[in-house]
Design a protein around this motif. Structure first.
Motif, PDB file in Angstrom:
ATOM      1  N   ARG A   1       0.864  -1.184   0.000  1.00 13.40           N
ATOM      2  CA  ARG A   1       0.000   0.000   0.000  1.00 13.40           C
ATOM      3  C   ARG A   1       0.891   1.220   0.000  1.00 13.40           C
ATOM      4  O   ARG A   1       1.817   1.313   0.814  1.00 13.40           O
ATOM      5  N   VAL A   2       0.628   2.161  -0.898  1.00 11.20           N
ATOM      6  CA  VAL A   2       1.328   3.439  -0.922  1.00 11.20           C
ATOM      7  C   VAL A   2       0.300   4.487  -0.522  1.00 11.20           C
ATOM      8  O   VAL A   2      -0.753   4.616  -1.153  1.00 11.20           O
ATOM      9  N   THR A   3       0.602   5.212   0.559  1.00 11.22           N
ATOM     10  CA  THR A   3      -0.345   6.173   1.122  1.00 11.22           C
ATOM     11  C   THR A   3       0.269   7.562   1.160  1.00 11.22           C
ATOM     12  O   THR A   3       1.463   7.732   0.961  1.00 11.22           O
ATOM     13  N   GLY A   4      -0.582   8.552   1.450  1.00 11.21           N
ATOM     14  CA  GLY A   4      -0.093   9.915   1.631  1.00 11.21           C
ATOM     15  C   GLY A   4      -0.241  10.758   0.381  1.00 11.21           C
ATOM     16  O   GLY A   4      -1.227  10.646  -0.351  1.00 11.21           O
ATOM     17  N   ASP A   5       0.756  11.583   0.125  1.00  6.26           N
ATOM     18  CA  ASP A   5       0.719  12.574  -0.948  1.00  6.26           C
ATOM     19  C   ASP A   5       1.061  11.934  -2.298  1.00  6.26           C
ATOM     20  O   ASP A   5       2.179  12.042  -2.784  1.00  6.26           O
TER      21      ASP A   5
ATOM     22  N   LEU B   1       7.608   4.913  -7.244  1.00  4.85           N
ATOM     23  CA  LEU B   1       7.163   6.239  -6.817  1.00  4.85           C
ATOM     24  C   LEU B   1       6.684   7.075  -7.999  1.00  4.85           C
ATOM     25  O   LEU B   1       5.776   7.893  -7.853  1.00  4.85           O
ATOM     26  N   GLU B   2       7.262   6.854  -9.165  1.00  2.15           N
ATOM     27  CA  GLU B   2       6.795   7.552 -10.367  1.00  2.15           C
ATOM     28  C   GLU B   2       5.370   7.130 -10.695  1.00  2.15           C
ATOM     29  O   GLU B   2       4.521   7.957 -11.018  1.00  2.15           O
ATOM     30  N   VAL B   3       5.085   5.848 -10.594  1.00  3.12           N
ATOM     31  CA  VAL B   3       3.738   5.349 -10.848  1.00  3.12           C
ATOM     32  C   VAL B   3       2.762   5.908  -9.811  1.00  3.12           C
ATOM     33  O   VAL B   3       1.632   6.245 -10.143  1.00  3.12           O
ATOM     34  N   ALA B   4       3.198   6.022  -8.564  1.00  5.24           N
ATOM     35  CA  ALA B   4       2.336   6.577  -7.520  1.00  5.24           C
ATOM     36  C   ALA B   4       2.071   8.061  -7.745  1.00  5.24           C
ATOM     37  O   ALA B   4       1.058   8.584  -7.300  1.00  5.24           O
ATOM     38  N   GLY B   5       2.984   8.729  -8.435  1.00  2.00           N
ATOM     39  CA  GLY B   5       2.808  10.145  -8.718  1.00  2.00           C
ATOM     40  C   GLY B   5       3.141  11.008  -7.512  1.00  2.00           C
ATOM     41  O   GLY B   5       2.275  11.626  -6.923  1.00  2.00           O
TER      42      GLY B   5
END
Length: 173
Positions: A40-44, A91-95
């Motif tokens: 899970r990638v959360t936050g900004d 992180l690039e995919v998460a934006g």
């Protein structure tokens, strides 16, 4: 017309083809995972796929640009061949444009890691060792891995604390 024109045309076409194959993963809205959520990638982040979070299963993680690091570690025996997505690509995919992230293990241990490490050292989120998925009992299912043998200066206390194993989530402040 330059005699190099055919070579440039082939190179340009090849680059466009390569970029075209990665566009679905770079879309603003990724589909929700079909398998068990590993990360899970959360936050900004700009590209969530479940509420305001990015959830990724194994197949989604394997579809990201991959890295391979052959190294020994302080936590494993011998040299292993570790494979997994480049954390810079994830992180690039998460934006996100953040300068650091907090990586949390399944047991709630967490470490703040500068994003510059991912770009400067080719850090991966190791999913496999020697061609096999990394079991939870062996630092898995995911493990933040630096190229220790290639860059011995990274084998220090600071980087060891950033090398989180049993990764469950990444938070972008």
């Amino acid at each position: 017309m330059s005699p190099l024109w055919p070579c440039r045309a082939v190179l340009t076409f090849s680059l466009l083809l390569l970029l075209g194959t990665s566009l679905p993963m770079m879309a603003d809205q990724l589909p929700p995972p079909e398998g068990d959520v590993l990360l899970r990638v959360t936050g900004d982040i700009d590209h969530p796929n479940v509420g305001d979070e990015l959830h990724l299963d194994r197949e989604m993680l394997l579809s990201l640009p991959q890295g391979v690091i052959e190294t020994s570690t302080p936590w494993t025996e011998g040299v292993g061949r570790f494979e997994g997505p480049l954390l810079s690509a994830l992180l690039e995919v998460a934006g996100t444009q953040s300068e650091h992230v907090r990586i949390q293990a399944l047991n709630e241990y967490e470490s703040e890691v500068p994003v510059s490490d991912f770009h400067d050292h080719g850090v991966i989120l190791a999913l496999e060792r020697d061609g096999e998925p990394i079991a939870v009992r062996d630092l898995g299912p995911m493990f933040v891995l630096y190229p220790f043998d290639e860059r011995p200066e990274l084998l220090n206390e600071t980087v060891r604390h950033r090398s989180v194993w049993h990764v469950g989530s990444i938070h972008v402040p």
